[in-house]
Design a protein around this motif. Sequence first.
Motif, mmCIF file in Angstrom:
data_model
loop_
_atom_site.group_PDB
_atom_site.id
_atom_site.type_symbol
_atom_site.label_atom_id
_atom_site.label_comp_id
_atom_site.label_asym_id
_atom_site.label_seq_id
_atom_site.Cartn_x
_atom_site.Cartn_y
_atom_site.Cartn_z
ATOM 1 N N ILE A 185 0.863 -1.185 0.000
ATOM 2 C CA ILE A 185 0.000 0.000 0.000
ATOM 3 C C ILE A 185 0.893 1.226 0.000
ATOM 4 O O ILE A 185 0.659 2.194 -0.701
ATOM 5 C CB ILE A 185 -0.923 -0.004 1.239
ATOM 6 N N CYS A 186 1.946 1.180 0.800
ATOM 7 C CA CYS A 186 2.826 2.330 0.904
ATOM 8 C C CYS A 186 4.267 1.849 0.937
ATOM 9 O O CYS A 186 4.577 0.886 1.621
ATOM 10 C CB CYS A 186 2.507 3.116 2.164
ATOM 11 N N GLY A 187 5.104 2.520 0.199
ATOM 12 C CA GLY A 187 6.512 2.129 0.166
ATOM 13 C C GLY A 187 7.220 2.443 1.461
ATOM 14 O O GLY A 187 8.119 1.729 1.881
ATOM 15 N N ILE A 188 6.808 3.539 2.103
ATOM 16 C CA ILE A 188 7.542 3.964 3.290
ATOM 17 C C ILE A 188 6.986 3.298 4.542
ATOM 18 O O ILE A 188 7.734 2.814 5.376
ATOM 19 C CB ILE A 188 7.510 5.505 3.428
ATOM 20 N N CYS A 189 5.633 3.291 4.687
ATOM 21 C CA CYS A 189 5.098 2.632 5.892
ATOM 22 C C CYS A 189 4.830 1.182 5.600
ATOM 23 O O CYS A 189 3.708 0.739 5.776
ATOM 24 C CB CYS A 189 3.819 3.250 6.414
ATOM 25 N N LEU A 234 13.512 10.554 8.615
ATOM 26 C CA LEU A 234 14.710 11.117 7.975
ATOM 27 C C LEU A 234 14.395 11.512 6.544
ATOM 28 O O LEU A 234 14.776 12.579 6.072
ATOM 29 C CB LEU A 234 15.866 10.118 8.002
ATOM 30 N N LEU A 235 13.676 10.625 5.864
ATOM 31 C CA LEU A 235 13.291 10.935 4.484
ATOM 32 C C LEU A 235 12.449 12.201 4.459
ATOM 33 O O LEU A 235 12.637 13.086 3.625
ATOM 34 C CB LEU A 235 12.502 9.771 3.888
ATOM 35 N N TRP A 236 11.530 12.326 5.414
ATOM 36 C CA TRP A 236 10.683 13.506 5.450
ATOM 37 C C TRP A 236 11.525 14.759 5.635
ATOM 38 O O TRP A 236 11.320 15.762 4.956
ATOM 39 C CB TRP A 236 9.654 13.409 6.589
ATOM 40 N N LYS A 291 9.992 -5.132 3.454
ATOM 41 C CA LYS A 291 10.686 -5.936 4.456
ATOM 42 C C LYS A 291 10.176 -7.369 4.540
ATOM 43 O O LYS A 291 10.941 -8.282 4.825
ATOM 44 C CB LYS A 291 10.577 -5.245 5.812
ATOM 45 N N GLY A 292 8.878 -7.540 4.338
ATOM 46 C CA GLY A 292 8.336 -8.894 4.338
ATOM 47 C C GLY A 292 8.631 -9.660 5.608
ATOM 48 O O GLY A 292 8.960 -10.838 5.566
ATOM 49 N N ILE A 293 8.554 -8.997 6.747
ATOM 50 C CA ILE A 293 8.904 -9.688 7.995
ATOM 51 C C ILE A 293 7.669 -10.020 8.831
ATOM 52 O O ILE A 293 7.701 -10.894 9.670
ATOM 53 C CB ILE A 293 9.910 -8.841 8.799
ATOM 54 N N MET A 294 6.556 -9.359 8.557
ATOM 55 C CA MET A 294 5.347 -9.582 9.349
ATOM 56 C C MET A 294 4.691 -10.909 8.968
ATOM 57 O O MET A 294 4.699 -11.315 7.808
ATOM 58 C CB MET A 294 4.347 -8.458 9.086
ATOM 59 N N MET A 295 4.124 -11.558 9.964
ATOM 60 C CA MET A 295 3.350 -12.775 9.724
ATOM 61 C C MET A 295 2.237 -12.778 10.757
ATOM 62 O O MET A 295 2.402 -12.231 11.849
ATOM 63 C CB MET A 295 4.271 -13.989 9.880
ATOM 64 N N ALA A 329 2.456 21.778 2.188
ATOM 65 C CA ALA A 329 1.874 20.531 1.684
ATOM 66 C C ALA A 329 2.707 19.346 2.134
ATOM 67 O O ALA A 329 2.175 18.288 2.447
ATOM 68 C CB ALA A 329 1.778 20.570 0.169
ATOM 69 N N ALA A 330 4.027 19.521 2.171
ATOM 70 C CA ALA A 330 4.881 18.401 2.561
ATOM 71 C C ALA A 330 4.903 18.202 4.064
ATOM 72 O O ALA A 330 5.258 17.130 4.530
ATOM 73 C CB ALA A 330 6.296 18.636 2.053
ATOM 74 N N SER A 331 4.518 19.223 4.833
ATOM 75 C CA SER A 331 4.735 19.153 6.273
ATOM 76 C C SER A 331 3.863 18.116 6.967
ATOM 77 O O SER A 331 4.183 17.684 8.055
ATOM 78 C CB SER A 331 4.521 20.518 6.912
ATOM 79 N N THR A 332 2.761 17.705 6.343
ATOM 80 C CA THR A 332 1.974 16.643 6.972
ATOM 81 C C THR A 332 2.482 15.273 6.535
ATOM 82 O O THR A 332 1.917 14.274 6.915
ATOM 83 C CB THR A 332 0.484 16.744 6.595
ATOM 84 N N ASP A 333 3.538 15.264 5.725
ATOM 85 C CA ASP A 333 4.107 14.028 5.189
ATOM 86 C C ASP A 333 3.037 13.231 4.449
ATOM 87 O O ASP A 333 2.712 12.115 4.835
ATOM 88 C CB ASP A 333 4.699 13.190 6.326
ATOM 89 N N PRO A 334 2.445 13.812 3.410
ATOM 90 C CA PRO A 334 1.330 13.142 2.760
ATOM 91 C C PRO A 334 1.791 11.913 1.985
ATOM 92 O O PRO A 334 2.882 11.880 1.450
ATOM 93 C CB PRO A 334 0.790 14.200 1.793
ATOM 94 N N CYS A 335 0.943 10.908 1.991
ATOM 95 C CA CYS A 335 1.246 9.689 1.260
ATOM 96 C C CYS A 335 -0.035 9.378 0.508
ATOM 97 O O CYS A 335 -0.940 8.762 1.031
ATOM 98 C CB CYS A 335 1.586 8.595 2.246
ATOM 99 N N LEU A 336 -0.132 9.915 -0.712
ATOM 100 C CA LEU A 336 -1.447 9.981 -1.338
ATOM 101 C C LEU A 336 -1.906 8.676 -1.937
ATOM 102 O O LEU A 336 -3.090 8.370 -1.925
ATOM 103 C CB LEU A 336 -1.444 11.079 -2.401
ATOM 104 N N SER A 337 -0.973 7.876 -2.456
ATOM 105 C CA SER A 337 -1.451 6.644 -3.072
ATOM 106 C C SER A 337 -1.972 5.698 -2.002
ATOM 107 O O SER A 337 -2.785 4.830 -2.287
ATOM 108 C CB SER A 337 -0.370 6.001 -3.914
ATOM 109 N N CYS A 338 -1.516 5.861 -0.742
ATOM 110 C CA CYS A 338 -2.092 5.037 0.328
ATOM 111 C C CYS A 338 -3.509 5.492 0.614
ATOM 112 O O CYS A 338 -4.354 4.722 1.036
ATOM 113 C CB CYS A 338 -1.323 5.175 1.624
ATOM 114 N N THR A 339 -3.712 6.790 0.436
ATOM 115 C CA THR A 339 -4.969 7.378 0.855
ATOM 116 C C THR A 339 -6.089 7.123 -0.135
ATOM 117 O O THR A 339 -7.231 6.954 0.245
ATOM 118 C CB THR A 339 -4.774 8.890 1.008
#
Lengths: 417, 125, 331
Positions: A73-77, A118-120, A158-162, A371-381
């Motif tokens: 869904i999201c590359g970062i989260c 850090l990316l933000w 990461k593929g670590i969750m199960m 616009a960037a300050s809320t760290d938007p992640c639009l494709s997730c939204t």
Amino acid sequence: MKKIADTGNEQNSFTFCVGPVHPALKEPLQFTFKIEGERVKKVDFMLSHVHRGIEWMGTRRNPIQIIYLAERICGICNISHPFAFCRAVESVAGIEVPPRAEYIRTINAELERIHSHLLWAGIAAHELGFDSVLHYILKARERVLDIIEYITGNRITKGIMMIGGVRRDISKKQYRKIIEAMEYYKKQVKKISDILLKDHVVKARTINTGILSKADAIKLCAVGPTARASGVKRDVRQDEPYAAYKYLDVEAITPATIGKETRGDVYDRTLVRLAEIRQSVNIIVECLKSMPEGKIAYEDKIPKLLAELKSVEGEGIGRHEAPRGEVLHYIKLIGNETLFSWKVRAPTYANLLSWVPMLLGAQIADIPIIAASTDPCLSCTNRAVITKHGKHVVIDHEALHELSVKKTLALRKVKHD
Amino acid sequence: MIVIAKELVKQLLKKPFTNLFPAKYAPKSIKQFLRDAKEGKVKLNPPVVVPPNFRGKIEYDEKKCIRCKLCTRVCPAKALEYVEKENIIKYHLFRCAFCGQCVDVCPTGALKLTKEFLLAGYKKD
Amino acid sequence: MIEIVYKIGMVPVIAVLGIVLGLLYNGIDRKLAARMQSRVGPPIIQPFIDIKKLLMKESIVPRHAIKWLFNLMPVLALSASLLTLLYIPFCGIGPAFEGYGDLVLVLYLLVLPPLAITLGAFASGSHYATIGAQREMVTMISYELPLAIAIVSVAWLLSMANPSLPVFSLSVISNNPIWNFTTPLSFLGLLIIFIALLLVIPGELGKTPFDVAEAETEIAEGVFAEYSGRNLALFYLANAVRTIAIASLIIAIFLPWNLSTFFNFSYLSLLFDALFFLIKLFVIIFISSVFIRVIVPRLRITQVVSTYWFYTTLIALLGMLLIWIGCCLKG
């Protein structure tokens, strides 16, 4: 998804569009501004250029396959979404997660918070036209990505969750490298704070820019660092401790807790995020110290787990504090191999409307950083696109309600059949 | 301003952080460059070393496989497909999400994770 | 007659030299900035490659643009920049058009390219370009004040030391290094003015922190938003040449020394002078364009105005005052 705030007169103002494709925006989003001189008088925005139908895809897969879909869904989260999803499934199926797995989940979630923040910070510097800091911060971010790769086997996905645990253990041998990296970040974050928080020119650009008052933050249901920077003490890790956070003492960071004045501007959001990196570093070190031995998953054999999940019925909710705020997954299982329903609420969705009070009265120069300050992640939204004859259609509240009622009735029918 | 200036001057004196894979500057003709690299005329800069347990391209050993089809069931991207006619598990590399779940479930070890991650090619298979 | 032939002959030489040097220094500028940011950066000849590519591409004129104005302005910008170079001592030799124009003319010529960019942007009919053009005009108005103060104080210093000289003539200024006429107090004043001028350069060239007119993340390259192909290439060339022209102007006023005045290399002196000039050029460009660019973020347009009208003007006025007091005490 439409909000118009109207002030100012029609004369000597003109319409100014930012997006859907614009250098300031990393993802498609269309802002329409009414501008007078350099001042923003009216804000309107439009989303859903990148609707991918992920929830629909989810209802055609089994829960274990969805973990990897949720990751995308999201590359970062991409720890946050599977984390929330797994918690939802676990709550439905009544699966108990072994303590060691909870600690490993926490460590991974916090590593993700470090690299996301850090990316933000880098992107924010770029929006200010401060490219040196962008490169400087992205260079510092490589280290945490290397650690993530070292632990999970890949840098981003990461593929670590199960469901019921994690897929990979952190061995004793790996501790040293992680702790070394954390020491590095303690030093590096101090330097980055000096650059972003003490620099006079950066301060001149960020202080009193894009103010979101505490009342507005509560009214518009802002989440995550956006809300916390406005002084709202809201953090899932604090309010409803889960995973290893219940063994640790996690406190939501607001400017007040660091002993700074709360203004709710871009500067405060930077302040809160940098403080959260420090907090995450401490959490990881703490977790590594107090991690118990034991199993890392409720059930190692995936086919067995799948068979167990097949017979589960019920609905559940999973929450997790992602770097951008609270992420929420709702699922419904009806004793089938596949999910009956899956609903994702990404943190950006809750933060969207807080753009309006922030942007009103701002200068054109401040639009990108606000616009960037809320760290938007639009494709997730993006959850829905409404089109009619191939064109975007805006739906008002009544029409949406009517559609929802229709859909609910249709779903009820399906269940009874 | 002073902190960043100090850091930048320090970085000016150091080597760039960028990983120079596969060459420092873009070659004039990429195809010619690759041909030369194959013949050993130019040296490619090596990519970054990946850690152990890296999840790269999946290797499939047909002889060990017992056709239990567990991997096709757990694969999230439907990259593994059982072909009835040829009685074989087919691996679609371009769909693979590199989660490594098929390797976890494989009872005989017919599937293996490799460290290979440079997967660009001219053909789809 | 020979003089006229020499002057006309110098025009293409200076033009080619200016363009080549401008692009070369642009490449070095980019490379150094990249290395400071821990990147590899493009090859030093990258600007030449860029220009070659742009010249091959089609120039697209927007539907709403005023076509002739839109196409004329890049040519005007480049020719004005090249013309400036002819009135400034360059590469260790005196101005090519010596005696036909002075510092005041150079100042006017330096205004022309931004003006051309502004007009071209207005003619393009794009919103981004319009905002960029408005910003460019405001920036121009704001940096002209400290620039004028600085230039006038230099001329004033010269005239007070030697009233008979034509003080605005660039060859006179460069042949009489102004530092020779200073007392300790006016030396300090001159130094302050030098710093003020170094602050004006990034504004003149549209570099960060004063690149509000072409702010990439805000208004998508603003004034150049609609330019492409050959027109854009001409603007790039104009900017590169202007960099050289402004830096040479600063050198002519503040660092006019030649190696040949101190040592005697006989016939090689011209070459050494040229090399020394290139080093001076590098230092000026490094300080005022590269270094300032990497250590500060972009300012808002209101902050640009206050920086120039308030802080830089104040610095320049302080320098002027010190020079005046210094000269009065001496007199």
